[in-house]
Design a protein around this motif. Structure first.
Motif, short mmCIF file in Angstrom:
data_model
loop_
_atom_site.label_atom_id
_atom_site.label_comp_id
_atom_site.label_asym_id
_atom_site.label_seq_id
_atom_site.Cartn_x
_atom_site.Cartn_y
_atom_site.Cartn_z
N SER A 21 0.83 -1.06 -0.03
CA SER A 21 0.09 -0.21 0.08
C SER A 21 0.90 1.41 0.08
CB SER A 21 -0.88 -0.05 1.14
OG SER A 21 -0.13 0.13 2.28
N ASP A 22 1.86 1.15 0.36
CA ASP A 22 3.01 2.38 0.40
C ASP A 22 3.72 2.29 -1.00
OD1 ASP A 22 2.47 2.99 3.16
OD2 ASP A 22 3.97 1.69 3.85
N ILE A 23 3.94 1.23 -1.31
CA ILE A 23 4.54 0.99 -2.83
C ILE A 23 3.87 1.59 -3.98
CG2 ILE A 23 5.95 -0.31 -4.37
CD1 ILE A 23 6.71 -2.17 -2.05
N LEU A 24 2.65 1.30 -4.13
CA LEU A 24 1.70 1.48 -5.21
C LEU A 24 1.84 3.00 -5.48
CD1 LEU A 24 -0.85 -0.92 -4.88
CD2 LEU A 24 1.25 -1.33 -6.40
N PRO A 25 1.59 4.01 -4.74
CA PRO A 25 1.42 5.35 -4.95
C PRO A 25 2.76 5.86 -5.61
CG PRO A 25 0.66 5.08 -2.91
CD PRO A 25 1.18 3.65 -3.22
N LEU A 26 4.09 5.13 -4.81
CA LEU A 26 5.32 5.57 -5.58
C LEU A 26 5.29 5.13 -7.01
CD1 LEU A 26 7.68 4.34 -2.62
CD2 LEU A 26 6.90 6.96 -2.96
N ILE A 27 4.96 4.05 -7.44
CA ILE A 27 4.85 3.46 -8.80
C ILE A 27 4.21 4.48 -9.58
CG2 ILE A 27 4.32 1.80 -10.32
CD1 ILE A 27 5.04 -0.52 -8.04
N GLU A 28 2.97 4.84 -9.02
CA GLU A 28 1.97 5.84 -9.79
C GLU A 28 2.46 7.11 -9.86
OE1 GLU A 28 -1.82 5.96 -7.89
OE2 GLU A 28 -2.11 3.76 -8.04
N ALA A 29 3.41 7.37 -9.08
CA ALA A 29 4.09 8.94 -9.21
C ALA A 29 5.21 8.85 -10.34
CB ALA A 29 4.60 9.30 -7.96
N LEU A 30 6.03 7.60 -10.14
CA LEU A 30 7.29 7.68 -11.18
C LEU A 30 6.63 7.25 -12.68
CD1 LEU A 30 9.46 5.43 -9.43
CD2 LEU A 30 9.89 7.56 -10.01
N GLU A 31 5.33 6.55 -12.80
CA GLU A 31 4.63 6.50 -14.06
C GLU A 31 4.33 7.92 -14.65
OE1 GLU A 31 1.91 3.28 -12.93
OE2 GLU A 31 3.16 2.10 -14.06
N ASP A 32 3.59 8.45 -13.67
CA ASP A 32 3.17 9.92 -14.08
C ASP A 32 4.63 10.74 -14.65
OD1 ASP A 32 0.71 9.54 -13.61
OD2 ASP A 32 0.66 10.43 -11.78
N ARG A 33 5.59 10.53 -13.64
CA ARG A 33 6.86 11.45 -14.05
C ARG A 33 7.51 10.86 -15.45
NH1 ARG A 33 10.02 15.40 -14.93
NH2 ARG A 33 12.19 15.00 -14.30
N LEU A 34 7.21 9.30 -15.68
CA LEU A 34 7.65 9.12 -17.28
C LEU A 34 7.00 9.60 -18.12
CD1 LEU A 34 9.83 6.77 -18.27
CD2 LEU A 34 7.95 5.23 -17.67
N VAL A 35 5.74 9.67 -17.88
CA VAL A 35 4.74 10.24 -19.07
C VAL A 35 5.52 11.74 -19.42
CG1 VAL A 35 2.66 11.37 -19.66
CG2 VAL A 35 2.76 8.86 -18.66
N ASP A 36 5.61 12.48 -18.50
CA ASP A 36 6.39 13.98 -18.50
C ASP A 36 7.52 13.83 -19.40
OD1 ASP A 36 4.07 15.04 -17.53
OD2 ASP A 36 5.01 14.99 -15.36
N LEU A 37 8.38 12.92 -18.85
CA LEU A 37 9.72 12.82 -19.50
C LEU A 37 9.67 12.37 -20.96
CD1 LEU A 37 11.65 11.04 -16.68
CD2 LEU A 37 12.00 13.38 -17.50
N ARG A 38 8.75 11.68 -21.30
CA ARG A 38 8.57 11.08 -22.66
C ARG A 38 8.05 12.50 -23.60
NH1 ARG A 38 6.39 5.09 -21.30
NH2 ARG A 38 8.43 4.28 -21.34
N ARG A 39 7.30 13.15 -23.06
CA ARG A 39 6.69 14.29 -23.64
C ARG A 39 7.82 15.33 -23.73
NH1 ARG A 39 1.79 15.24 -19.79
NH2 ARG A 39 0.39 13.66 -20.85
N GLN A 40 8.93 15.61 -22.72
CA GLN A 40 9.87 16.22 -22.97
C GLN A 40 10.63 15.82 -24.11
OE1 GLN A 40 10.62 19.25 -21.58
NE2 GLN A 40 8.92 19.38 -20.45
N TYR A 41 11.15 14.63 -24.08
CA TYR A 41 11.98 13.78 -25.02
C TYR A 41 11.38 14.11 -26.47
CZ TYR A 41 14.29 10.17 -27.89
OH TYR A 41 14.97 9.58 -28.83
N GLU A 42 10.12 14.03 -26.54
CA GLU A 42 9.44 14.35 -27.90
C GLU A 42 9.55 15.82 -28.44
OE1 GLU A 42 8.11 12.10 -29.94
OE2 GLU A 42 8.77 10.32 -28.60
N THR A 43 9.52 16.45 -27.46
CA THR A 43 9.65 18.22 -28.06
C THR A 43 11.15 18.73 -27.80
OG1 THR A 43 9.10 18.86 -25.68
CG2 THR A 43 7.19 18.57 -27.27
N CYS A 44 11.92 18.00 -27.22
CA CYS A 44 13.50 18.38 -27.25
C CYS A 44 14.33 18.39 -28.50
CB CYS A 44 14.41 17.58 -26.02
SG CYS A 44 14.86 16.08 -26.63
N ASP A 45 15.41 19.38 -28.56
CA ASP A 45 16.16 19.44 -29.70
C ASP A 45 16.95 18.13 -29.72
OD1 ASP A 45 15.61 21.95 -30.16
OD2 ASP A 45 17.27 22.96 -28.93
N ALA A 46 17.51 17.47 -30.86
CA ALA A 46 18.09 16.45 -30.99
C ALA A 46 19.37 16.45 -30.21
CB ALA A 46 18.69 16.31 -32.62
#
Length: 87
Positions: A21-46
């Motif tokens: 019950s303590d680990i699952l929210p951490l995973i969810e937060a990191l998954e949200d962070r991963l979505v944000d990082l992938r968005r940054q990757y898609e829009t960043c310079d080469a």
């Protein structure tokens, strides 16, 4: 043994380890962070792709580690519950 005693025993057995019950929210937060990082990757310079790829891999690794910890914690918690169940 009742449910409260089982949960107390789980807390005692888990000592320094997180419960599922303590680990699952951490995973969810990191998954949200991963979505944000992938968005940054898609829009960043080469020139920045390598940096974002590294960050994405690191978060993916953290998620995988937490999933493994959650599986172990789940096993331990269920084992304690099954042992402490009254017949």
């Amino acid at each position: 043994m009742n449910l409260n005693n089982s949960e107390s025993l789980i807390d005692e057995v888990m000592t320094d380890n997180l419960r599922v019950s303590d680990i699952l929210p951490l995973i969810e937060a990191l998954e949200d962070r991963l979505v944000d990082l992938r968005r940054q990757y898609e829009t960043c310079d080469a020139s920045e792709k390598k940096k974002w790829t590294s960050k994405i891999k690191e978060v993916q690794s953290q998620i995988n580690i937490l999933r493994q910890e959650a599986a172990i914690s789940h096993f331990v918690e269920n084992s304690v519950r099954s042992i402490t169940k009254s017949p």
